[in-house]
Structure formats: C-alpha cells, structure tokens
Design an enzyme around this catalytic site. Structure first.
Site, PDB file in Angstrom:
ATOM      1  N   LYS A 233       0.858  -1.185   0.000  1.00 53.41           N
ATOM      2  CA  LYS A 233       0.000   0.000   0.000  1.00 53.41           C
ATOM      3  C   LYS A 233       0.892   1.231   0.000  1.00 53.41           C
ATOM      4  CE  LYS A 233      -3.624   2.455   2.461  1.00 53.41           C
ATOM      5  NZ  LYS A 233      -4.686   2.377   3.460  1.00 53.41           N
ATOM      6  N   ARG A 243     -10.875  10.135   1.515  1.00 54.11           N
ATOM      7  CA  ARG A 243     -10.746  10.861   2.790  1.00 54.11           C
ATOM      8  C   ARG A 243     -11.822  11.945   2.899  1.00 54.11           C
ATOM      9  NH1 ARG A 243      -4.097  11.048   2.593  1.00 54.11           N
ATOM     10  NH2 ARG A 243      -3.818   8.802   2.868  1.00 54.11           N
ATOM     11  N   LYS A 257       1.406  10.091   5.389  1.00 57.27           N
ATOM     12  CA  LYS A 257       1.498   8.709   5.889  1.00 57.27           C
ATOM     13  C   LYS A 257       2.765   8.043   5.380  1.00 57.27           C
ATOM     14  CE  LYS A 257      -3.503   8.099   6.496  1.00 57.27           C
ATOM     15  NZ  LYS A 257      -4.628   7.173   6.407  1.00 57.27           N
ATOM     16  N   GLU A 273       7.381  -6.786   1.303  1.00 57.33           N
ATOM     17  CA  GLU A 273       6.141  -6.616   2.076  1.00 57.33           C
ATOM     18  C   GLU A 273       5.214  -7.817   1.865  1.00 57.33           C
ATOM     19  OE1 GLU A 273       4.965  -4.730   4.286  1.00 57.33           O
ATOM     20  OE2 GLU A 273       6.012  -2.819   4.259  1.00 57.33           O
ATOM     21  N   LYS A 288      -2.132  -1.496  -3.882  1.00 62.82           N
ATOM     22  CA  LYS A 288      -3.001  -0.317  -3.821  1.00 62.82           C
ATOM     23  C   LYS A 288      -2.161   0.945  -3.867  1.00 62.82           C
ATOM     24  CE  LYS A 288      -6.086   1.937  -0.623  1.00 62.82           C
ATOM     25  NZ  LYS A 288      -6.400   2.080   0.758  1.00 62.82           N
ATOM     26  N   SER A 314     -10.235   5.621  -4.861  1.00 65.39           N
ATOM     27  CA  SER A 314     -11.172   6.725  -5.070  1.00 65.39           C
ATOM     28  C   SER A 314     -10.679   7.737  -6.104  1.00 65.39           C
ATOM     29  CB  SER A 314     -11.432   7.415  -3.738  1.00 65.39           C
ATOM     30  OG  SER A 314     -10.216   7.851  -3.145  1.00 65.39           O
ATOM     31  N   TYR A 353     -15.228   0.998  -6.995  1.00 64.23           N
ATOM     32  CA  TYR A 353     -16.485   1.689  -6.694  1.00 64.23           C
ATOM     33  C   TYR A 353     -17.471   1.529  -7.850  1.00 64.23           C
ATOM     34  CZ  TYR A 353     -13.633   3.504  -2.971  1.00 64.23           C
ATOM     35  OH  TYR A 353     -12.813   3.575  -1.879  1.00 64.23           O
TER      36      TYR A 353
HETATM   37  C1  PBG Z   1      -7.645   3.370   5.410  1.00 63.91           C
HETATM   38  C2  PBG Z   1      -7.895   3.279   3.957  1.00 63.91           C
HETATM   39  C3  PBG Z   1      -7.668   4.229   2.949  1.00 63.91           C
HETATM   40  C4  PBG Z   1      -8.176   3.678   1.786  1.00 63.91           C
HETATM   41  C5  PBG Z   1      -8.652   2.410   2.086  1.00 63.91           C
HETATM   42  N1  PBG Z   1      -8.472   2.164   3.421  1.00 63.91           N
HETATM   43  C6  PBG Z   1      -7.111   5.603   3.008  1.00 63.91           C
HETATM   44  C7  PBG Z   1      -5.795   5.885   3.551  1.00 63.91           C
HETATM   45  O1  PBG Z   1      -4.971   4.984   3.777  1.00 63.91           O
HETATM   46  O2  PBG Z   1      -5.566   7.058   3.805  1.00 63.91           O
HETATM   47  C8  PBG Z   1      -8.214   4.376   0.446  1.00 63.91           C
HETATM   48  C9  PBG Z   1      -9.261   3.911  -0.496  1.00 63.91           C
HETATM   49  C10 PBG Z   1      -9.537   4.811  -1.634  1.00 63.91           C
HETATM   50  O3  PBG Z   1      -8.903   5.869  -1.836  1.00 63.91           O
HETATM   51  O4  PBG Z   1     -10.454   4.469  -2.395  1.00 63.91           O
HETATM   52  N2  PBG Z   1      -6.383   3.115   5.878  1.00 63.91           N
END
Ligand code: PBG
Length: 365
Positions: A233, A243, A257, A273, A288, A314, A353
């Site tokens: 990720k 968010r 992050k 990982e 991701k 998203s 989505y």
């Molecule tokens: C939570 C999480 C996130 C997403 C999925 N689980 C956001 C993040 O890590 O800030 C993102 C999903 C998306 O953007 O569609 N940790």
C-alpha cells in the site's frame, strides 16, 4: 513456507519467466518474446485475428467477470448522502447498505467492503470507537449478514477513520508507533470478526500486524476468517476523495502517511512486504492504488502466485468519472479498459467503486 523459502521461490520463478511473465523453457532472463515460431510479414498478419468480433473473442487472453469484483461501500448514520468528488457514489444508511448488498449479490458480485463514516464526536486520539462492539461498522456487518448470509463481507483494519488526527495508528510525540498500534488492531479485527465479518483487511501498514491478527483470530476460534492484506500500500495522492467521503483527512490538511505507507518510487520493497504478509498467514494480498501500480501487480503475481487483488482507489474512480462528465472520455469504455488492465497485469480481482455498474454492463453483454 518461511520467509527465506518464499523469497527463494520468488527468485527462481522470476528466472523461469521472460519479461512478459510468460514461462518459456530455456528463455533467457529478460529476453524479448521469442519470434522463432512466427513467420515474418506478409505470411504473418496479426490483423487477421483482429478483423472480426468473433475472432477477437476467440483469441481474447483475459476476461473480466462479476466474480472478479469487490464493491467498497460507505455507511453512515442518519440519511444517505452523495459524495461530491465520487459521482455515483453515496454514503448509505445501514438499511440502504443491506439493500445494496442484496443488489450486489443478485448481480453475482462475491463480496463487499464496508467503510464507515464515524461521527466527529466519537473520534478520539486513540480511536477507541474502533473497539466498540456496537459501532456502525459492526452493526452494518451484522445487518448485512442477517439479510444476505451468502455475500462475503470485508472490513478494513486501521484506525484512521476513528482517530481525530486521521493516522492509521496510535501516535506518540507525532510518531505513529508500531507495536502498540498492532495490539489495538488485533482487538479491532476481533470485534469485526465477532460481528460476522468474513474477510479482515489490514490497511494500516504496521510491521507484523498480519501475524498478530492471525494469532488473535485463531485463539478466539475465528480460524475460518480470511485475511486479505493490503500488502503493498503506497503513500498516494489518489486517496483524496476517499478521505473527503469519510472525513478522515488530517485536520491540518495533507495526511502524511509516508512513515508507514510505501514510497511510490519502490518496487522490490513491495515483494518484501508481500513475502512477509504471506509468511505471517495472509490468505490474499493486495496492491493499492491500482492503475499507477500495474507493474507491481505483475511482479507480485509472478513471484508468489498468490490470490492477488488490486484496489482501483477513489482518485482513480474520480478521474475517470470527472473526465466522462465533461465529455472528455467515453466513461463506460474507459472504465472497462482500466478494469481489464488489472486482469492483464495478473490480478485475480479488483476492488472498485464501479462494481455495480460494471456487473450490470457485463450482464447486458
Ligand atoms: C484506510 C484506507 C484508505 C483507503 C482504504 N483504506 C485511506 C488511507 O490509507 O488514507 C483508500 C481507499 C480509496 O482511496 O479508495 N487506511
């Protein structure tokens, strides 16, 4: 398999395959696809196979089906509302989520992923609401299970939706601390499993969390609950609309992050990982975001031959929809093309989505 075996396996696999990821006896590492078995033009004309719809269908190498889709849904209290930056996506009440799960099941979608909007009043520094057995995620999971026992339900394990600071873990002097966070994540996973969640999906990127969660679930008798690890990720700008949708952006702007999510410049690290998560007991792994990281999906699939998922996040969804709304893209065609790209890259399935609209389109043929 221990971690050393997994890495060794991944190296020997990589050697047996060429750059396309196709296994060829005696192929040199990194060699170009073999042309030995192919006549030159004009005997060979690649356009012949492409000339008709029927022949294109016959030679098609990859196929997308409803079986490949996981549908992420947002749940909130009160009323259902639209997400402005994700056209066509809503935050749904629990009752609407139950209906939506029924629709997904009708269309042949195997699983949904439930993400909650947590009221600001319930957020805290330590994200304690994540451990509340009666929180909105648990109630949504239980309601969907009661109405649709046959659809798979996935839940994120991470604290960002529950903390005031928006980080995925506990912070001490501005640092997201690893081991203390893992303890809380284990309890969060347990609460979700107790509510009926089928797939626990740690999305927090703490070290060692998959193994710790596996042990916690097993000790509590949840050895049949799956773990889909968000293994590779990345610290990505493409999570912005998510968010916004769930109100998890840092209060002072720009969630940083990077001290736990991966650097977009890295690729070998993704294999490490994934290797660790497999050694710790992950049943499925994920890369991701999706489209900017197709190369990672291919490497992971070739190296480990694990059930591998891509998350079309998203921001990817928002880009496609916004361009389509402006008439700049054929939205349906671009969405289908971006989803088949995940299959071509080696993904077994995709979180998107657009799952419902895609399943409908696939059904219509
Ligand atoms: C939570 C999480 C996130 C997403 C999925 N689980 C956001 C993040 O890590 O800030 C993102 C999903 C998306 O953007 O569609 N940790």
């Amino acid at each position: 398999m221990n971690i050393r075996n997994i890495l060794q396996y991944s190296r020997s696999e990589a050697k047996a395959k060429d750059r396309d990821g196709v296994r060829r006896a005696g192929a040199e590492v990194g060699g170009a696809p073999s042309t030995a078995a192919m006549a030159a033009y004009p005997q060979t004309r690649l356009r012949r196979n492409r000339a008709s719809a029927w022949s294109r269908r016959l030679v098609s190498e990859n196929r997308l089906g409803a079986d490949d889709l996981i549908w992420p849904v947002f749940v909130q209290e009160g009323e259902s509302t639209e997400v402005a930056s994700m056209p066509g996506v809503k935050r749904l009440t629990i009752e609407r989520v139950v209906e939506a799960a029924g629709e997904a099941k009708e269309l042949g979608i195997p699983a949904i992923a439930i993400f909650p909007v947590i009221d600001d009043a319930l957020k805290s520094d330590g994200g304690d609401e994540a451990l509340n057995r009666d929180n909105i995620v648990c109630r949504a999971v239980a309601a969907v299970k009661a109405a649709n026992p046959d659809i798979g339900i996935m839940c994120d394990v991470a604290l960002d939706l529950f903390t005031t600071h928006g980080h995925d873990g506990l912070t001490r002097a501005g640092v997201v601390v690893n081991d203390e966070t893992v303890e809380v994540l284990c309890r969060q996973a347990l609460v979700q499993a107790e509510a009926g969640c089928d797939i626990i999906a740690p999305s927090d990127m703490m070290d060692g969390r998959v193994g710790a969660i596996r042990r916690t679930l097993d000790e509590a008798g949840f050895e049949r609950v799956l773990i889909l690890a968000y293994s590779a990720k990345y610290a990505s700008a493409f999570y912005g609309p998510f968010r916004d949708a769930l109100g998890s952006a840092a209060p002072l702007g720009g969630n940083d992050k990077r001290a736990y999510q991966m650097d977009p410049a890295n690729s070998d690290e993704a294999l490490r990982e994934v290797a660790l998560d497999i050694a710790e007991g992950a049943d499925m792994v994920m890369v991701k975001p999706g489209m900017p990281y197709l190369d990672i999906i291919r490497r992971v699939k070739d190296a480990f031959a694990m059930p591998t998922f891509a998350y079309q996040v998203s921001g990817e969804y928002a880009m496609l929809k916004a361009a389509a709304q402006n008439g700049w893209l054929d939205g349906e065609a671009a969405m289908m093309e971006s989803l088949i790209a995940f299959k071509r890259a080696g993904a077994d399935g995709v979180l998107t989505y657009a799952a419902i609209e895609t399943a409908k389109r696939l059904k219509a043929g």
